[in-house]
Enzyme design. Structure first.
Site, mmCIF file in Angstrom:
data_model
loop_
_atom_site.group_PDB
_atom_site.id
_atom_site.type_symbol
_atom_site.label_atom_id
_atom_site.label_comp_id
_atom_site.label_asym_id
_atom_site.label_seq_id
_atom_site.Cartn_x
_atom_site.Cartn_y
_atom_site.Cartn_z
ATOM 1 N N GLU A 33 36.464 43.133 26.020
ATOM 2 C CA GLU A 33 37.499 42.622 26.922
ATOM 3 C C GLU A 33 37.356 43.201 28.327
ATOM 4 O OE1 GLU A 33 39.397 40.162 26.469
ATOM 5 O OE2 GLU A 33 39.000 39.899 24.326
ATOM 6 N N TYR A 116 47.001 41.224 29.755
ATOM 7 C CA TYR A 116 46.128 40.358 28.963
ATOM 8 C C TYR A 116 45.279 41.178 27.997
ATOM 9 C CZ TYR A 116 41.820 38.228 27.582
ATOM 10 O OH TYR A 116 40.751 37.840 26.818
ATOM 11 N N ASP A 134 45.295 34.392 30.037
ATOM 12 C CA ASP A 134 44.213 34.587 31.008
ATOM 13 C C ASP A 134 44.052 33.289 31.790
ATOM 14 O OD1 ASP A 134 42.959 32.879 29.222
ATOM 15 O OD2 ASP A 134 41.123 34.068 29.068
#
Length: 349
Positions: A33, A116, A134
């Protein structure tokens, strides 16, 4: 409309085969991520694989030097992500005994982890029921529900967060990891920014933007990024003993912690003959033998908020103060524009 089942049906038929989706290991998920925060999957995948190979556990990453981390990150840009990644790894290894927080709120407290990323880790690794928001999710929801609020405004994010959570919670047996992966893939592969394939979309009969011919208009983002122009003249200072001067950038900014050649920076374009005089005046005590510019035309390196206009100079001198053997150049982490220059021009250095 059963949003959840339509989305999952599409996802199971079209999903991307990505390594971080085959694990619930929070370290792997967190790493992926962070890499993908400002990076396309195709570009980020080899970096993810390289990090996992060199640092199999979060403790391995924590024990690495910042130079090692930055060198492996070289080419991804947004280097603050790499510095935060390293700092957070050290915090987890030292303060949390190597164990990641297992919920959204505690994950949010980690350096470099925003809303997020915290939601993604919480749902993918710990099955917490929280939706992700996102750029892909903004686009999907804005179009399907015709939401025209400006996504560059903070309160709009809350609106979208509430919307995605509502969709996730309306289905009692919803799998949050599956749902979040599905809606992101749907935005990345089906509901794309330009020319989406609306005729073959599972939400075609429900999408308000499609019905109202507004697909190209959504999502709405009104604020425009102000672009700053900066002018860099790098000097490759080389001594008779085949050594070169490089420096580590310590000031805050885009390339903090990376290595570079001596730099003359300007806020406007300076004529090449003027720069030549400035370089000679600055290095006059080095017993200058030869000075030339590799190319009078600027290399333009575009970042999100800055356009860097770059030239490279070669300065041969008899005596050097700060020395690095030319053969050791590839051991250091550089901004990608410098790394590319070194690779292309190594034989001329």
């Amino acid at each position: 409309m059963d949003f959840y089942n339509r989305l999952i049906t599409w996802y199971l038929a079209n999903k991307r085969d990505l390594p971080w989706r085959k694990t619930t290991n929070p370290y792997h998920i967190w790493l992926s991520e962070i890499i993908l925060q400002q990076t396309r999957v195709a570009q980020g995948l080899p970096y993810f694989q390289a990090f996992i190979k060199q640092f199999p556990k979060v403790s391995d990453l924590a024990n690495a030097s910042q130079e090692q981390v930055l060198k492996l990150w070289q080419g991804l840009g947004y280097y603050s992500r790499a510095r935060n990644l390293h700092e957070t790894a050290k915090y987890i290894a030292t303060n949390l005994n190597g164990k990641f927080p297992d919920n959204y709120n505690d994950l949010l407290a980690l350096k470099g982890v925003g809303e997020y990323t915290a939601a993604a880790i919480a749902s993918f690794a710990f099955n917490e029921k929280i939706g992700v928001v996102d750029g892909n999710v903004f686009r999907v929801l804005a179009r399907i529900f015709d939401i025209s609020d400006d996504i560059s405004v903070a309160k709009t994010r809350k609106l979208f967060q509430n919307q995605v959570n509502e969709l996730l919670f309306e289905y009692e047996d919803a799998d949050p990891a599956l749902f979040n992966q599905a809606i992101m893939d749907f935005g990345a592969m089906q509901c794309v920014p330009k020319s989406p394939d609306c005729l073959n979309c599972p939400f075609k009969d429900y999408c308000m933007a499609y019905e109202r011919n507004k697909v190209a208009e959504l999502p709405v983002k009104l604020s425009k990024t102000k672009i700053t122009k900066r002018y860099f003249d790098f000097v490759i200072l080389k001594g008779d003993d085949n050594t070169i001067e490089i420096n580590q950038r310590i000031n805050k900014g885009i390339w903090e912690g990376l290595f570079e050649f001596p730099l003359f920076e300007f806020d406007h374009e300076i004529a090449i003959d003027e720069v030549e005089l400035l370089i000679k005046e600055h290095f006059v005590s080095y017993n200058i033998k030869q000075l030339y510019c590799f190319d009078a035309d600027f290399v333009i390196h575009k970042l999100s908020h800055q356009h860097l206009h770059i030239r490279f100079w070669k300065l041969d001198v008899a005596n050097m103060l700060e020395k690095t053997p030319l053969s050791d150049l590839d051991k250091f982490a550089y901004p990608i524009v410098l790394a590319n220059f070194i690779e292309k021009n190594y034989e001329k250095l």
